[in-house]
Design a protein around this motif. Structure first.
Motif, short mmCIF file in Angstrom:
data_model
loop_
_atom_site.label_atom_id
_atom_site.label_comp_id
_atom_site.label_asym_id
_atom_site.label_seq_id
_atom_site.Cartn_x
_atom_site.Cartn_y
_atom_site.Cartn_z
N SER A 43 12.10 -3.84 -22.47
CA SER A 43 11.32 -3.12 -21.45
C SER A 43 11.67 -3.61 -20.06
N ASP A 158 10.93 4.29 -23.08
CA ASP A 158 10.53 2.97 -23.59
C ASP A 158 9.57 3.14 -24.76
N GLU A 159 10.09 3.09 -25.96
CA GLU A 159 9.29 3.23 -27.19
C GLU A 159 8.29 4.38 -27.07
#
Ligand SMILES: Nc1ncnc2c1ncn2[C@@H]1O[C@H](COP(=O)(O)OP(=O)(O)OP(=O)(O)O)[C@@H](O)[C@H]1O
Ligand SMILES: [Mg+2]
Length: 331
Positions: A43, A158-159
């Motif tokens: 991240s 991001d995820e």
């Protein structure tokens, strides 16, 4: 030169070094996945590319230009986060149009572009709803639409699927991949899920503890892991030390040995191979995963779950055969 190239990027928070001399690249239109365990710096790396976190040194080149001195707004990058982060007091349409309003895009054009992206994420009928009237998966599609509408040069994810249940996650990841390919949008996707990385990516960049361990296409990472970490993280390899491997395979090795669980076979005929005992099994849908023990060494064996075959309960004594071509020595 690649469309995106991250060069010798370094980042610490105080005394804690998050990542060190990161180098990776993405070609125009490529879907690159950053894969790695929790806390390895994925991240933070994405936030540094977006300009939301400052870097200590290094360059982020996009289309020939170093982004590091530019503010986030000037980078032409859109990012979707793990949490939905929609404006709760705005409708879907207003949420999606927000970036266009900031860019002072005329309202007729904005309306048309919002319609277009809502259609892309299959939410055309939802324009007037508020976030609290949507499911988690729908919220994430709104977040995706909101980032697509600004026509970014680079999309960072991001995820975005991790808060969703398995079925929705699978559907949504196929949708993301389809849209990305349609728009030929250069994308960096972050996940700690190896299956997600293997199914989605043109290229995978595997990270551990702030460093890049290996990068390549899914096939390469799956069949030719560079070291023990890569073998353990992708493909659930059995990892044996030289002594265990020597005992089991009857020849000598200098380093660790990785064996894929699906290259092991179990049979009931003791003449077939190495004597093993079943410790446990678990059903993974179309695969049965056995834990077996052979002369003090524990192994994972994956067997296709066919209704014609019987399940071997714990305690079963069986024979194990190994496809010797699949044995890899790793550093
Ligand atoms: N603002 C911050 N201040 C101090 N340390 C931070 C900060 N942000 C992240 N870190 C640390 O940097 C490291 C990497 O964090 P990061 O969020 O990038 O990991 P990640 O790979 O995204 O993990 P996850 O898969 O759990 O999301 C962690 O050890 C984390 O505690
Ligand atoms: Mg993270």
């Amino acid at each position: 030169m690649s469309f995106l190239s991250v060069e010798r990027l370094n980042k610490s928070f105080g005394d804690t070094r998050v990542f060190h001399d990161i180098d990776f690249a993405a070609e125009r239109g490529e879907f690159v996945t950053l894969l790695g365990p929790s806390g390895c710096g994925k991240s933070t790396l994405l936030r540094c590319i977006a300009g939301l976190t400052s870097v200590d040194s290094g360059r982020v080149m996009l289309d020939g230009e170093d982004l590091v001195p530019l503010s986030p707004q000037k980078r032409g990058i859109a990012m979707v986060f793990q949490s939905y982060a929609l404006f709760p007091n705005m409708t879907v349409e207003q949420n999606v149009a927000f970036g266009l309003r900031m860019q002072k895009v005329p309202s007729a054009e904005a309306r048309q572009r919002v319609d277009e992206v809502l259609q892309m994420v299959e939410l055309s009928g939802f324009a007037e709803r508020y976030p609290h009237q949507l499911s988690g998966g729908q919220c994430q599609r709104v977040a995706l639409a909101r980032s697509l509408v600004t026509r970014p040069r680079l999309l960072l994810l991001d995820e975005p699927l991790s808060a969703l249940d398995a079925r929705i996650r699978k559907h949504l990841r196929e949708q993301i991949r389809r849209i990305q390919q349609e728009l030929q949008l250069t994308t960096v996707f972050v996940t700690h899920d190896q299956e997600e990385a293997l199914t989605l990516s043109d290229r995978i960049v595997l990270m551990n503890a702030g460093r890049i361990v290996q990068s390549g296409d899914a096939e390469t990472l799956y069949t030719a892991p560079r070291d023990a970490f890569a073998a353990g993280f992708i493909g659930n390899y059995n990892l044996l030390d030289a002594q265990q491997a020597g005992k089991l395979l009857g020849r000598s090795f200098s380093g660790q040995v990785a064996i894929r669980p699906e290259s092991l076979r179990l049979s009931q005929d003791p003449a077939d191979g190495i004597a093993v005992q079943v410790l446990a099994h678990s059903l993974l849908g179309n695969v049965i995963r056995y834990r077996v023990e052979a002369d003090g060494v524990e192994l994972t064996v994956d067997v296709l779950n066919r209704s014609a075959d019987r399940l071997y309960p714990a305690g079963s004594r069986l024979a194990l055969t190994i496809d010797h071509d699949s044995i890899r020595e790793v550093a």
